[in-house]
Design an enzyme around this catalytic site. Structure first.
Site, PDB file in Angstrom:
ATOM      1  N   ASP A 182      19.257   2.385  -2.052  1.00  0.00           N
ATOM      2  CA  ASP A 182      18.696   1.483  -3.051  1.00  0.00           C
ATOM      3  C   ASP A 182      19.835   0.980  -3.917  1.00  0.00           C
ATOM      4  O   ASP A 182      20.541   1.774  -4.541  1.00  0.00           O
ATOM      5  CB  ASP A 182      17.671   2.233  -3.900  1.00  0.00           C
ATOM      6  CG  ASP A 182      17.075   1.339  -4.975  1.00  0.00           C
ATOM      7  OD1 ASP A 182      16.379   0.379  -4.616  1.00  0.00           O
ATOM      8  OD2 ASP A 182      17.338   1.588  -6.164  1.00  0.00           O
ATOM      9  N   GLU A 266      18.221  -2.707   1.338  1.00  0.00           N
ATOM     10  CA  GLU A 266      17.303  -3.791   1.038  1.00  0.00           C
ATOM     11  C   GLU A 266      17.956  -5.080   1.516  1.00  0.00           C
ATOM     12  O   GLU A 266      19.176  -5.207   1.459  1.00  0.00           O
ATOM     13  CB  GLU A 266      17.109  -3.914  -0.476  1.00  0.00           C
ATOM     14  CG  GLU A 266      16.719  -2.634  -1.147  1.00  0.00           C
ATOM     15  CD  GLU A 266      17.175  -2.627  -2.592  1.00  0.00           C
ATOM     16  OE1 GLU A 266      16.621  -3.397  -3.381  1.00  0.00           O
ATOM     17  OE2 GLU A 266      18.088  -1.852  -2.924  1.00  0.00           O
ATOM     18  N   CYS A 318       4.775   5.217  -3.602  1.00  0.00           N
ATOM     19  CA  CYS A 318       5.147   6.628  -3.535  1.00  0.00           C
ATOM     20  C   CYS A 318       5.631   6.930  -2.120  1.00  0.00           C
ATOM     21  O   CYS A 318       4.934   6.665  -1.147  1.00  0.00           O
ATOM     22  CB  CYS A 318       3.937   7.505  -3.877  1.00  0.00           C
ATOM     23  SG  CYS A 318       4.287   9.267  -3.648  1.00  0.00           S
ATOM     24  N   CYS A 321       3.064   9.733  -0.494  1.00  0.00           N
ATOM     25  CA  CYS A 321       1.682   9.496  -0.056  1.00  0.00           C
ATOM     26  C   CYS A 321       1.367   8.017   0.161  1.00  0.00           C
ATOM     27  O   CYS A 321       0.309   7.673   0.659  1.00  0.00           O
ATOM     28  CB  CYS A 321       0.708  10.097  -1.075  1.00  0.00           C
ATOM     29  SG  CYS A 321       0.664   9.191  -2.628  1.00  0.00           S
ATOM     30  N   CYS A 336       3.813  10.726  -9.223  1.00  0.00           N
ATOM     31  CA  CYS A 336       2.610  10.288  -8.518  1.00  0.00           C
ATOM     32  C   CYS A 336       1.498  11.305  -8.691  1.00  0.00           C
ATOM     33  O   CYS A 336       1.732  12.496  -8.909  1.00  0.00           O
ATOM     34  CB  CYS A 336       2.935  10.105  -7.046  1.00  0.00           C
ATOM     35  SG  CYS A 336       1.550   9.503  -6.081  1.00  0.00           S
ATOM     36  N   CYS A 338      -0.213  12.466  -6.484  1.00  0.00           N
ATOM     37  CA  CYS A 338      -0.178  13.439  -5.384  1.00  0.00           C
ATOM     38  C   CYS A 338       0.711  14.637  -5.728  1.00  0.00           C
ATOM     39  O   CYS A 338       0.795  15.593  -4.959  1.00  0.00           O
ATOM     40  CB  CYS A 338       0.316  12.795  -4.099  1.00  0.00           C
ATOM     41  SG  CYS A 338       2.096  12.462  -4.070  1.00  0.00           S
ATOM     42  N   ASP A 345      14.931   5.586  -8.334  1.00  0.00           N
ATOM     43  CA  ASP A 345      15.732   4.919  -7.318  1.00  0.00           C
ATOM     44  C   ASP A 345      15.788   5.717  -6.014  1.00  0.00           C
ATOM     45  O   ASP A 345      15.868   5.159  -4.929  1.00  0.00           O
ATOM     46  CB  ASP A 345      17.159   4.678  -7.836  1.00  0.00           C
ATOM     47  CG  ASP A 345      17.163   3.734  -9.032  1.00  0.00           C
ATOM     48  OD1 ASP A 345      16.248   2.899  -9.121  1.00  0.00           O
ATOM     49  OD2 ASP A 345      18.069   3.853  -9.881  1.00  0.00           O
TER      50      ASP A 345
HETATM   51 ZN   LIG Z   1       2.210  10.119  -4.030  1.00  0.00          ZN
END
Ligand SMILES: [Zn+2]
Length: 361
Positions: A182, A266, A318, A321, A336, A338, A345
């Site tokens: 990144d 990217e 994320c 997940c 997150c 989850c 980053d």
């Molecule tokens: Zn997640």
């Protein structure tokens, strides 16, 4: 593997004269050798060979003393150039192509001579050329591998040295390791392994100085002497920073290519539109393009894979997940529902790697 490096030369007046003298000697010799080949063919129906013509060089020096002021191998290379022109001609004839016969060279078409083996060496900021002088050279990077030949070229009143180098094929042993990268603003990059590639201190210092100088220039009155001076200083600093940046990008890209079999970035073109960075954009941009560009070409010769992916949502999604977790630029941690928590980053870098692997398979 063959590789060519081209550098600008800055010969003094005297060295320029020497270069043009050698050029002219070579051109006249070329035309003379061509005339002799044609005459021999007309007389006896056979072509003179490279070795036959080369053997005439010592004798020529006796009755054309000027030739003593040209390095002997440079003269031999003239014989070789003509021989190559003939070989190309015969090849075209054989392949029934349009076969232009080797031609006499006017001054405008003879702009280079070659040291095929010796008679030249690089020492510091100078290129030592036999029978020419110690010519100032701008070595913006060190030639890699064993230098085989050195060709001096005159073009648009500029002088260049071209080195042809024999480099070992840089194919590396296979690596199963993969990495996503990144490209950041506060640091150059963060990897999916959680490593940071920071801009080194010296570079940050120079970049700060660059920003200050830029401001200083804009404050000075247009057309004033002080502004002109400031602009000159700014240009110099720009070049210095560019060189530092390039050296650094070379080093970092080499590390990445040595270690990883697949490297994911990217796509910079898309990324520029998506990411909103307030910092001096051009400066950050320049660091990125160098890194991506160098990784790409080094990877190519090393048999590594580089993949560029659409960066859309890579920092919001994320990586554990797949949920979208909206966050502003100021939020540096991805957290997150989850339960997955990671540096913002780093999470993005993992997403970039995942996208790349989808593209590959
Ligand atoms: Zn997640």
């Amino acid at each position: 593997m063959q590789r060519t490096y081209k550098f600008r030369l800055y010969p003094t007046k005297e060295e320029q004269e020497n270069i043009h003298f050698v050029l002219e000697c070579c051109r006249l010799l070329y035309n003379r050798l061509l005339a002799e080949r044609i005459a021999a063919y007309k007389q006896s129906g056979r072509s003179l060979t490279y070795y036959e013509q080369k053997a005439t060089l010592p004798e020529r020096k006796l009755y054309i003393p000027a030739l003593k002021n040209v390095h002997s191998q440079v003269l031999q290379n003239v014989v070789e150039r003509l021989d190559k022109a003939y070989q190309a001609f015969f090849r075209r004839v054989k392949n029934a192509e349009k076969a232009g016969y080797p031609r006499f060279k006017p001054e405008s078409q003879y702009n280079s001579f070659t040291y095929p083996q010796s008679g030249f060496s690089i020492e510091g900021k100078q290129l030592l050329l036999s029978k020419i002088g110690d010519v100032r050279i701008r070595l913006h990077r060190q030639p890699q591998g064993r230098i085989k030949t050195c060709t001096i070229i005159v073009k648009n009143d500029n002088y260049y040295a071209c080195f042809s180098c024999e480099v070992e094929s840089q194919r590396l042993p296979v690596s199963e390791k993969q990495i996503g990268i990144d490209l950041g603003v506060s640091q150059l990059a963060v990897t999916s392994d959680g490593d940071r590639i920071e801009s080194p201190k010296f570079l940050r210092k120079s970049e700060d100085k660059l920003k200050r100088k830029q401001r200083a220039v804009s404050k000075k009155k247009h057309g004033s002497n002080r502004r002109r001076k400031a602009v000159r200083e700014l240009a110099k600093l720009h070049e210095k920073v560019a060189n530092q940046r390039r050296d650094y990008a070379h080093k970092e890209s080499r590390k990445l290519v040595n270690e990883y079999g697949l490297i994911a970035f990217e796509d910079l073109n898309i990324q520029r539109m998506v990411k909103n960075h307030r910092l001096a954009k051009s400066i950050v941009d320049a660091g990125w393009s160098g890194l991506v560009q160098f990784v790409t070409y080094k990877a190519e010769s090393a048999g590594r894979q580089v993949v560029q992916v659409n960066p859309y949502n890579t920092s919001q999604q994320c990586s554990n997940c797949g949920e979208i977790v909206k966050k502003s630029l100021a939020v540096r941690v991805h957290q997150c529902s989850c339960g997955y928590v990671a540096d913002r980053d780093e999470n993005a870098a993992i997403n970039i790697l995942k996208l790349a692997l989808q593209n590959v398979s």
